[in-house]
Design a protein around this motif. Structure first.
Motif, PDB file in Angstrom:
ATOM      1  N   LEU A 230      32.776  58.642  20.377  1.00 29.79           N
ATOM      2  CA  LEU A 230      34.108  58.038  20.314  1.00 29.79           C
ATOM      3  C   LEU A 230      34.720  57.936  21.703  1.00 29.79           C
ATOM      4  O   LEU A 230      35.322  56.919  22.055  1.00 29.79           O
ATOM      5  N   ARG A 231      34.530  59.001  22.514  1.00 32.25           N
ATOM      6  CA  ARG A 231      35.061  58.962  23.875  1.00 32.25           C
ATOM      7  C   ARG A 231      34.394  57.848  24.679  1.00 32.25           C
ATOM      8  O   ARG A 231      35.057  57.144  25.457  1.00 32.25           O
ATOM      9  N   ASN A 232      33.110  57.680  24.469  1.00 32.37           N
ATOM     10  CA  ASN A 232      32.378  56.626  25.164  1.00 32.37           C
ATOM     11  C   ASN A 232      32.918  55.250  24.778  1.00 32.37           C
ATOM     12  O   ASN A 232      33.095  54.375  25.629  1.00 32.37           O
ATOM     13  N   ALA A 233      33.182  55.059  23.472  1.00 37.33           N
ATOM     14  CA  ALA A 233      33.735  53.782  22.998  1.00 37.33           C
ATOM     15  C   ALA A 233      35.112  53.531  23.607  1.00 37.33           C
ATOM     16  O   ALA A 233      35.428  52.410  24.018  1.00 37.33           O
ATOM     17  N   LYS A 234      35.928  54.562  23.680  1.00 41.38           N
ATOM     18  CA  LYS A 234      37.262  54.416  24.272  1.00 41.38           C
ATOM     19  C   LYS A 234      37.162  54.051  25.757  1.00 41.38           C
ATOM     20  O   LYS A 234      37.904  53.187  26.245  1.00 41.38           O
ATOM     21  N   ASN A 235      36.252  54.698  26.465  1.00 39.34           N
ATOM     22  CA  ASN A 235      36.085  54.399  27.887  1.00 39.34           C
ATOM     23  C   ASN A 235      35.683  52.945  28.101  1.00 39.34           C
ATOM     24  O   ASN A 235      36.188  52.270  29.009  1.00 39.34           O
ATOM     25  N   LEU A 236      34.768  52.449  27.258  1.00 33.15           N
ATOM     26  CA  LEU A 236      34.349  51.046  27.366  1.00 33.15           C
ATOM     27  C   LEU A 236      35.499  50.104  27.041  1.00 33.15           C
ATOM     28  O   LEU A 236      35.632  49.038  27.651  1.00 33.15           O
ATOM     29  N   MET A 237      36.352  50.495  26.103  1.00 30.93           N
ATOM     30  CA  MET A 237      37.510  49.666  25.758  1.00 30.93           C
ATOM     31  C   MET A 237      38.524  49.625  26.902  1.00 30.93           C
ATOM     32  O   MET A 237      39.151  48.592  27.153  1.00 30.93           O
ATOM     33  N   PHE A 238      38.690  50.746  27.593  1.00 34.29           N
ATOM     34  CA  PHE A 238      39.576  50.753  28.762  1.00 34.29           C
ATOM     35  C   PHE A 238      39.030  49.818  29.847  1.00 34.29           C
ATOM     36  O   PHE A 238      39.797  49.110  30.517  1.00 34.29           O
ATOM     37  N   VAL A 239      37.713  49.812  30.011  1.00 38.28           N
ATOM     38  CA  VAL A 239      37.095  48.897  30.977  1.00 38.28           C
ATOM     39  C   VAL A 239      37.348  47.454  30.569  1.00 38.28           C
ATOM     40  O   VAL A 239      37.713  46.610  31.398  1.00 38.28           O
ATOM     41  N   LEU A 240      37.163  47.154  29.272  1.00 39.04           N
ATOM     42  CA  LEU A 240      37.412  45.794  28.782  1.00 39.04           C
ATOM     43  C   LEU A 240      38.869  45.399  29.005  1.00 39.04           C
ATOM     44  O   LEU A 240      39.163  44.268  29.425  1.00 39.04           O
ATOM     45  N   ASN A 241      39.788  46.311  28.757  1.00 37.03           N
ATOM     46  CA  ASN A 241      41.208  46.034  28.965  1.00 37.03           C
ATOM     47  C   ASN A 241      41.482  45.668  30.426  1.00 37.03           C
ATOM     48  O   ASN A 241      42.218  44.715  30.721  1.00 37.03           O
ATOM     49  N   THR A 242      40.849  46.384  31.334  1.00 35.28           N
ATOM     50  CA  THR A 242      41.028  46.103  32.764  1.00 35.28           C
ATOM     51  C   THR A 242      40.448  44.741  33.142  1.00 35.28           C
ATOM     52  O   THR A 242      41.076  43.959  33.869  1.00 35.28           O
ATOM     53  N   LEU A 243      39.244  44.446  32.645  1.00 33.32           N
ATOM     54  CA  LEU A 243      38.601  43.163  32.952  1.00 33.32           C
ATOM     55  C   LEU A 243      39.432  41.994  32.418  1.00 33.32           C
ATOM     56  O   LEU A 243      39.613  40.979  33.108  1.00 33.32           O
ATOM     57  N   LEU A 244      39.938  42.123  31.201  1.00 32.96           N
ATOM     58  CA  LEU A 244      40.748  41.055  30.612  1.00 32.96           C
ATOM     59  C   LEU A 244      42.050  40.877  31.387  1.00 32.96           C
ATOM     60  O   LEU A 244      42.518  39.757  31.604  1.00 32.96           O
ATOM     61  N   ARG A 245      42.606  41.983  31.809  1.00 27.45           N
ATOM     62  CA  ARG A 245      43.855  41.928  32.575  1.00 27.45           C
ATOM     63  C   ARG A 245      43.653  41.174  33.890  1.00 27.45           C
ATOM     64  O   ARG A 245      44.480  40.328  34.272  1.00 27.45           O
ATOM     65  N   LYS A 246      42.565  41.458  34.574  1.00 25.31           N
ATOM     66  CA  LYS A 246      42.297  40.775  35.839  1.00 25.31           C
ATOM     67  C   LYS A 246      41.960  39.305  35.617  1.00 25.31           C
ATOM     68  O   LYS A 246      42.309  38.447  36.443  1.00 25.31           O
ATOM     69  N   ALA A 247      41.303  38.980  34.495  1.00 24.01           N
ATOM     70  CA  ALA A 247      40.988  37.581  34.197  1.00 24.01           C
ATOM     71  C   ALA A 247      42.263  36.779  33.983  1.00 24.01           C
ATOM     72  O   ALA A 247      42.406  35.658  34.490  1.00 24.01           O
ATOM     73  N   VAL A 248      43.200  37.353  33.250  1.00 21.25           N
ATOM     74  CA  VAL A 248      44.462  36.663  32.967  1.00 21.25           C
ATOM     75  C   VAL A 248      45.283  36.496  34.238  1.00 21.25           C
ATOM     76  O   VAL A 248      45.974  35.488  34.430  1.00 21.25           O
ATOM     77  N   GLN A 249      45.200  37.457  35.119  1.00 23.28           N
ATOM     78  CA  GLN A 249      45.951  37.377  36.378  1.00 23.28           C
ATOM     79  C   GLN A 249      45.541  36.158  37.193  1.00 23.28           C
ATOM     80  O   GLN A 249      46.363  35.574  37.917  1.00 23.28           O
ATOM     81  N   LYS A 250      44.268  35.751  37.066  1.00 23.10           N
ATOM     82  CA  LYS A 250      43.789  34.576  37.789  1.00 23.10           C
ATOM     83  C   LYS A 250      44.442  33.287  37.301  1.00 23.10           C
ATOM     84  O   LYS A 250      44.363  32.260  37.979  1.00 23.10           O
ATOM     85  N   SER A 251      45.050  33.325  36.126  1.00 21.14           N
ATOM     86  CA  SER A 251      45.753  32.151  35.596  1.00 21.14           C
ATOM     87  C   SER A 251      47.230  32.167  35.959  1.00 21.14           C
ATOM     88  O   SER A 251      48.031  31.442  35.364  1.00 21.14           O
ATOM     89  N   TYR A 252      47.590  33.029  36.927  1.00 22.20           N
ATOM     90  CA  TYR A 252      48.969  33.096  37.419  1.00 22.20           C
ATOM     91  C   TYR A 252      49.959  33.427  36.303  1.00 22.20           C
ATOM     92  O   TYR A 252      51.037  32.840  36.219  1.00 22.20           O
ATOM     93  N   VAL A 253      49.561  34.369  35.450  1.00 24.83           N
ATOM     94  CA  VAL A 253      50.508  34.964  34.514  1.00 24.83           C
ATOM     95  C   VAL A 253      51.221  36.080  35.271  1.00 24.83           C
ATOM     96  O   VAL A 253      50.575  36.864  35.983  1.00 24.83           O
TER      97      VAL A 253
END
Length: 408
Positions: A230-253
């Motif tokens: 479960l901890r491993n799954a949470k860690n991967l989800m935090f990584v996904l959250n960071t990647l998605l956040r940086k992707a959206v930032q490229k669209s000048y949100v």
């Protein structure tokens, strides 16, 4: 017609995380059947010698199942030819896939049984991590669905389990110890390539494409970073959250919108109590980040208009006009007015009023505040002007809107 059907079948299987490939004479692409695993592990492995007998055993109107000594599974069938005088048959292979999770204990057993050298373990492990997991009963249901389409009903075909398991470690084969881990590198490259496509789809706000790519991405299983599942799954989800956040930032949100959503999702991630929650939450994350792009992306505007739009979005309740904003950003009112209209298709006054009305809708939906108080909170000092503006955008008065909401 057949080509269209195969394309549909490939798309359907891909959405489930399965590889589907076609093989026909002269079978020059047989190496693709196991993603090149045996080519990587062994010197001069002969795919024709080991796989062609299986193809020949699989007759028309049959779906043949077989497994190998790597504990992976395949489904094989002949694609029906529309013409009687058609050339040699075309074979369709689904897989490889696994029917049970590949645990570290099972991996150790396989490598020991097959005497796989330590230097080749990374290739084999990445191979397993790239395979889809499908329990046998679920695969039966999937194959029945395919049979309904291909053989015009489940009664018109038979499912055959080939008698022998494929043993692919004869004495004369040597392990390939001299080359680099091409298979492992290839699988990792594919995963990164898929990840890039997913993030770009989110950056563009393409929800359907992003969700489809996420489903495909699930076929790649990342090596665990923690023994706690479960901890491993949470860690991967935090990584996904960071990647998605940086992707959206490229669209000048604006970072404020991104940070607000990221913080909300981080709380949800940490609150997960089961592994199954991670996939539904991942899809929610993708949808919400795509919505941010759709609603707040400023990538198509000049730096000046980006600043103006952000200022209006965050300060809509303050005293605001063309003259005030022009002074704030050190340009003339006529220049700002012309540029704003050119880039947005709207006048600055209409945009300000539109934002104020959008926020008034939230207050009308969620509070019992008087209309005059709502008007003041969203930046209208004159309630009559607020009512006229509201009617312009919603074709009804604020009071009529609230009554309509209450009746639902």
């Amino acid at each position: 017609m057949q080509i269209d059907f195969i394309t549909f079948l490939q798309t359907m299987m891909q959405s489930q995380g399965f590889a589907l490939r076609m093989f026909s004479s002269p079978f020059s692409n047989l190496e693709e059947i196991d993603f090149g695993l045996r080519h990587q592990l062994f010197v001069n492995f002969d795919y024709t010698k080991y796989f062609m007998p299986l193809f020949q055993e699989c007759k028309e109107q049959s779906i043949c199942l077989f497994s190998d000594d790597f504990d992976t599974h395949f489904a094989l069938f002949q694609f029906p030819n529309a013409e009687k005088d058609a050339p040699a048959p075309c074979y369709v292979v689904i897989g490889p896939y696994t029917t049970t999770p590949m645990t570290s204990v099972r991996f150790f057993e396989i490598t020991q049984t097959l005497s796989i050298p330590q230097t080749l373990h990374r290739d084999l492990l990445e191979y397993y991590n790239s395979l889809s997991l499908m329990p046998e009963n679920s695969m039966d249901n999937l194959l029945n669905s395919i049979a309904m389409m291909i053989f015009e009903g489940t009664k018109n075909y038979k499912q055959v389990t080939l008698d022998r398991q494929m043993h692919l470690i004869p004495d004369e084969l040597e392990f390939n110890l001299s080359s680099e881990s091409e298979l492992a590198m290839s699988i990792v490259e594919q995963r990164y390539h898929m990840e890039d496509h997913l993030l770009y789809a989110v950056q563009c706000g393409d929800t359907n494409k992003a969700l489809d790519l996420y489903n495909q991405f699930l076929s790649f299983k990342l090596l665990p970073r923690s023994p706690d599942i479960l901890r491993n799954a949470k860690n991967l989800m935090f990584v996904l959250n960071t990647l998605l956040r940086k992707a959206v930032q490229k669209s000048y949100v604006h970072p404020y919108h991104i940070d607000d959503l990221s913080a909300q999702l981080a709380i949800k991630i940490e609150a997960m109590t089961t592994l199954s929650q991670s996939h539904s939450l991942a899809r929610e994350m993708i949808r919400k980040y795509c919505n941010l792009v759709q609603n707040y992306s400023l990538k198509n505007y000049s730096p000046l208009i980006q600043k103006v739009l952000n200022h209006v979005d965050f300060h809509y309740a303050e005293v605001m006009s063309l003259k005030v904003l022009a002074s704030l950003f050190s340009v003339s009112p006529s220049y700002l007015s012309g540029l704003f209209k050119k880039e947005t298709g709207s006048t600055l006054t209409d945009y300000i009023n539109q934002k104020r009305i959008e926020h008034s809708l939230i207050l009308l939906n969620t509070t019992s505040l008087p209309i005059q108080s709502i008007a003041e909170q969203v930046g209208f000092s004159d309630v009559n002007y607020f009512t006229r503006t509201f009617k312009k955008f919603k074709e009804m008065s604020p009071r009529e809107y609230r009554m309509k909401i209450q009746q639902l």
